[in-house]
Write an enzyme that holds these catalytic residues in place. Structure first.
Site, mmCIF file in Angstrom:
data_model
loop_
_atom_site.group_PDB
_atom_site.id
_atom_site.type_symbol
_atom_site.label_atom_id
_atom_site.label_comp_id
_atom_site.label_asym_id
_atom_site.label_seq_id
_atom_site.Cartn_x
_atom_site.Cartn_y
_atom_site.Cartn_z
ATOM 1 N N GLU A 7 60.352 92.118 11.451
ATOM 2 C CA GLU A 7 59.905 92.364 12.822
ATOM 3 C C GLU A 7 59.699 93.853 13.135
ATOM 4 O OE1 GLU A 7 62.554 90.426 15.573
ATOM 5 O OE2 GLU A 7 62.080 88.439 14.809
ATOM 6 N N GLU A 17 62.430 82.709 10.435
ATOM 7 C CA GLU A 17 63.513 82.578 11.423
ATOM 8 C C GLU A 17 63.055 81.649 12.523
ATOM 9 O OE1 GLU A 17 65.162 86.111 13.355
ATOM 10 O OE2 GLU A 17 65.044 87.223 11.462
HETATM 11 C C1 BG6 Z 1 65.290 88.089 15.548
HETATM 12 C C2 BG6 Z 1 65.932 89.138 14.686
HETATM 13 O O1 BG6 Z 1 64.382 88.679 16.395
HETATM 14 O O2 BG6 Z 1 66.093 87.379 16.436
HETATM 15 C C3 BG6 Z 1 67.436 88.969 14.487
HETATM 16 O O3 BG6 Z 1 65.298 89.238 13.447
HETATM 17 C C4 BG6 Z 1 68.078 88.521 15.782
HETATM 18 O O4 BG6 Z 1 67.950 90.172 14.007
HETATM 19 C C5 BG6 Z 1 67.474 87.191 16.189
HETATM 20 O O5 BG6 Z 1 69.459 88.466 15.696
HETATM 21 C C6 BG6 Z 1 68.066 86.576 17.442
HETATM 22 O O6 BG6 Z 1 67.943 87.424 18.522
HETATM 23 P P1 BG6 Z 1 69.208 88.018 19.278
HETATM 24 O O7 BG6 Z 1 68.691 89.199 20.012
HETATM 25 O O8 BG6 Z 1 69.689 86.945 20.185
HETATM 26 O O9 BG6 Z 1 70.189 88.386 18.230
#
Ligand code: BG6
Length: 464
Positions: A168, A367
């Site tokens: 990202e 993800e």
């Molecule tokens: C993604 C990232 O955007 O979302 C992760 O690659 C992140 O690092 C995940 O942890 C979830 O988002 P957040 O901000 O709730 O941790």
């Protein structure tokens, strides 16, 4: 078994995490400071319950047991990242042998358990020594990153066959240079553009270096982008234009150079109009053109929705926000803990976009997931989190992905964020995402209902 949702052969069923969010051990075995370690040391109050990056899920210590647990949950692949600040603790770029030992152990342990390692090189975690040189604003740091990437390929490339240059990359300019949610909290669109440009350049040079190496013959390299399909409020011309500009800045500024080897002309024109073109060298254009990715990782949590500005935005420094406003769809299903819209159809739209506009490049969902606060409410008498909402969430997204694959999308895997509840940057352990719950005090791991469910999906290569 006849399944309604059957996935392609050799599909990757896995999970993702990152070094800084899972390893812990931030101050031992020669690790240098990353911007997160530094920021937490100066401003712990900015982090949820003041939990910092050294209190993450102790993967550094427990990797062996954790990899066994991965198998129990049915993962056939796992993505994490190497911490640059662990491997190269200072500006000399000398390799820290404790770090080499750790990453070697992790890779070997995964392989001996039948889990394919996917290694990412950068997950928002600039070493502090490189940040002091200007971070991604500095061309010198691009060169340091390339040295680091080459060292990783040389040290681990005999066994790691899937590499990604960044996770990202939009997050650093968006959160750290347009907003003040990530360090260094600078609010200046022009500087954000320089940061974004240097990340893309660094990615292209790393790709070119990888492809020169012998270990790349049976390996491949990509980039992980959080593609957020961007929908206009309605079909009013001004709203469609606003959504298109938002898409240019937040998706296509990374997707186009990574996959097509060039920036969209419309984006270049907008930057010119605002005197916000980054500094570049002529030869970069050729470097970016020639060194596109072999595959894409697509992170998907939620879409973006845009409308034209209802009021002119008065700002002293450039920001893309002068062209659009976020639009909140009244019908949206929300994950109220994270404030993100849940829109599973977005996965199909991503497949469609990649098929139509990006040569149907191979990709995997790198993800997807649902962060929920207070999951202890759902612990049953056996001590297990009954996260049925997470099973529904994953099912709905997988159905949409399945539809995309049926339509011809070249998708080779699905990775959940995340495996064991991990440290979510400033949100620390507020929202839990894992297939496995973590008791922060005792570090005890317990497989959630969703973990058991995923094991069956992975075993059957699909579900009903
Ligand atoms: C993604 C990232 O955007 O979302 C992760 O690659 C992140 O690092 C995940 O942890 C979830 O988002 P957040 O901000 O709730 O941790």
């Amino acid at each position: 078994m006849k399944l309604n949702y059957k996935f392609p052969e050799n599909f990757l069923w896995g999970a993702a995490s990152s070094g800084p969010q899972s390893e812990g051990a931030a101050n031992i075995d020669g690790k240098g400071e990353s911007i997160w370690d530094y920021w937490y040391s100066t401003n712990p109050e900015l982090f949820f319950n003041e939990v910092g990056p050294s209190d993450t899920s102790t993967f550094y210590k427990n990797y062996k047991e954790d990899i066994k647990l991965m198998k129990k949950v049915g993962l056939n692949s796992f993505r994490t990242s190497i911490q640059w600040s662990r491997l190269m603790p200072d500006k000399t770029s000398k390799v820290n042998f404790e770090a080499v030992k750790f990453y070697n152990n992790v890779i070997d342990e995964m392989l001996s358990n039948g889990i394919l390692p996917i290694m990412n090189l950068h997950h928002f975690d600039m070493p502090m020594w490189a940040q002091k040189l200007g971070g991604w604003e500095s061309r010198e740091v691009v060169n340091y990153y390339v040295q680091y990437a080459k060292a990783c390929f040389r040290l681990f490339g005999d066994r790691v066959k899937f590499w990604t240059t960044f996770n990202e990359p939009v997050v650093t300019p968006e959160m750290g240079y347009l907003g003040d949610w990530h360090y260094p909290c600078i609010v200046d669109g022009k500087r954000a553009v320089q940061v974004a440009y240097h990340e893309i350049l660094a990615s292209a040079i790393a790709i070119s270096e990888y492809h020169k190496m012998d270990c790349s013959k049976d390996g491949s390299i990509g980039i992980i982008l959080n593609l957020m399909p961007t929908y206009p409020k309605d079909y009013e011309k001004e709203n469609v234009k606003a959504a298109n500009i938002q898409d240019l800045f937040y998706n296509r500024a990374f997707l186009d150079p990574s996959v097509l080897g060039e920036y969209p002309q419309e984006l270049i024109d907008l930057l010119k109009e605002n005197g916000a073109l980054p500094k570049y060298e002529q030869k970069d254009i050729e470097t970016i053109k020639k060194n596109t990715v072999d595959f894409l990782g697509v992170n998907y949590y939620c879409p973006r929705r845009a409308q034209a500005r209802t009021e002119k935005l008065d700002v002293d420094v450039f920001t893309p926000e002068i062209y659009f406003e976020n639009y909140v769809w009244p019908m949206a299903k929300m994950n109220k803990y994270r404030g993100w819209e849940i829109y599973e159809e977005g996965v199909y739209d991503i497949c469609d976009n990649i098929m139509k506009n990006y040569g149907n490049i191979p990709f995997f969902i790198s993800e997807n997931g649902m962060g929920v606060e207070g999951e202890e409410r759902f612990i049953n008498e056996k001590g297990q989190v009954e996260d049925l909402y997470r099973i529904d969430f994953v099912k709905d997204h997988l159905k949409s992905l399945h539809k995309g694959i049926e339509a011809g999308a070249n998708c080779f895997g699905y990775h959940m964020w995340t495996f064991i509840d991990n440290w979510s940057w400033r949100n620390a352990y507020k929202n839990r995402y894992g297939f496995v719950s973590l008791d922060l005090k005792t570090q005890k791991r317990t497989i959630k209902k969703s973990g058991e469910w995923f094991k069956k999906v992975s075993k059957n290569n699909g579900f009903n």
